[in-house]
Design an enzyme around this catalytic site. Structure first.
Site, PDB file in Angstrom:
ATOM      1  CG  MET A 110       6.262  19.612  -3.986  1.00 38.98           C
ATOM      2  SD  MET A 110       7.877  18.955  -3.508  1.00 38.98           S
ATOM      3  CE  MET A 110       7.391  17.810  -2.212  1.00 38.98           C
TER       4      MET A 110
ATOM      5  CG  ASP B 214      16.789  24.439  -4.825  1.00 38.94           C
ATOM      6  OD1 ASP B 214      17.472  25.152  -5.592  1.00 38.94           O
ATOM      7  OD2 ASP B 214      15.552  24.554  -4.722  1.00 38.94           O
TER       8      ASP B 214
END
Length: 354
Positions: A28, A139
């Site tokens: 990302m 995460d």
């Protein structure tokens, strides 16, 4: 405003941030170390990638900005600034943590139990604050844990980073049904069953991180993927080594239970880790050999915990008084020997350091 190249190694972003070293790169974004010329401080800048998927990246960055702006905890990286308008470089400006990730640290081997207990206490407290706001990180893994250096020479501080796929409980899904977000190695069973995200999945992931820090090896290797591996994870809890000790086994088994409702909260994990820190700091019996005495706390210079090894000023005064008493005892013993007295079973030992 844009990105202006200053040299082969530096660029000026929006006339304010001088980008230098690249700290990391993901799908990302790329993270750079930078200098904030207005406030004269070092920051970390997360630059979003352009091109395919940039719209999805921007949506996640907006989400990360909103969630991080709501959090204020010393174990969570701080958000300073953001620029997410289109047709310009899009980025997040965050606290710079001067130190390695936990993943990099674990390449050198396992950590000492008290270091791991401190890690659990700090990250558990940070997650408790996040969970109280209805946020799920989703995460938690070693590469998202930053180990910052203490300017005062104390132990490293753990900070949880990268809220790129974090979500608010009850918010609309980021993905289609059947597609899950996160890192497979640290996924909770309910995530693999495509359940709605909730705070216990962060506790499960933290349990796997702590287990890896204690053993030096991930519980589930990155190569163990596919439907078979996922099915085994759903049906069987991770194995906790018997040599970790009863208190550690109890905590890790509770954190990694298959049923999310049976796991402790992040706040309970933090409190249990605080008790483990005290237990690990308790004096231990003297080893029978030099090898036995040195082996439990063998560490490189970069891993030495200064707070654990350096006595405070009051402790130094106590140690000094103890040594003076030892000297006086030796003098008395010498006098007895000189006068024909007999001293049996006399031994000298310095007071143990905390």
């Amino acid at each position: 405003m844009s990105l202006e190249v200053l040299s082969e190694t530096e660029a000026l972003l929006d006339g304010r941030y001088v980008l230098s070293d690249r700290l990391g790169r993901g799908g990302m974004a790329t993270v750079y170390r930078a200098e904030d010329t207005r406030l004269e401080r070092t920051v970390a800048i997360k630059m979003l990638h352009d091109g395919e998927g940039s719209t999805a990246f921007a949506n996640r960055a907006h989400n990360e900005k909103a969630l991080l702006a709501a959090v204020n905890h010393p174990s969570i990286v701080t958000l300073f600034d953001a620029q997410l308008l289109p047709d310009r470089p899009r980025y997040l400006v965050m606290e710079y943590v001067d130190g390695p990730t936990l993943a990099r640290r674990l390449r050198t081997g396992p950590m000492r139990p008290r270091q791991v207990a401190r890690l659990a206490r700090d990250l558990g407290a940070g997650l408790a604050d996040v969970h109280a706001l209805g946020i799920v990180h989703r995460d938690v893994k070693p590469s998202n844990v930053l180990l910052g250096r203490d300017p005062g020479g104390g132990p490293r501080t753990a900070k949880l980073a990268d809220f790129g796929i974090a979500c608010q409980i009850g918010s609309p899904r980021m993905t289609s049904p059947g597609i899950v977000l996160g890192t497979f190695t640290y996924m909770a069973p309910e995530t693999l069953r495509d359940a709605e995200p909730d705070t216990p999945l962060d506790v499960f992931a933290l349990g796997l991180v702590l287990l890896e820090a204690l053993t030096g090896e991930p519980t589930y290797p990155a190569t163990a993927t596919g439907r078979g591996a996922a099915a085994a994870r759903i049906m069987t809890p991770p194995s906790i080594p018997a040599d970790l000790g009863g208190a550690w086994r109890d905590l890790l088994e509770a954190m990694t239970r298959l049923d999310p409702a049976e796991r402790p909260t992040a706040a309970e994990v933090s409190r249990a880790a605080g008790r483990l820190m005290k237990a690990e700091a308790a004096p231990r019996p003297m080893a029978e050999s030099p090898h036995d005495e040195a082996s439990p706390d063998t560490a490189t210079a970069d891993e030495v915990d200064a707070v654990e090894t350096a006595p405070s000023s009051s402790e130094r005064r106590s140690i000094g008084r103890g040594r003076r008493r030892v000297v006086a005892a030796i003098a008395t013993a010498s006098a007895l020997v000189a006068t024909g007295g007999l001293v049996l079973g006399f031994s000298v030992a310095s007071p143990p350091l905390p």
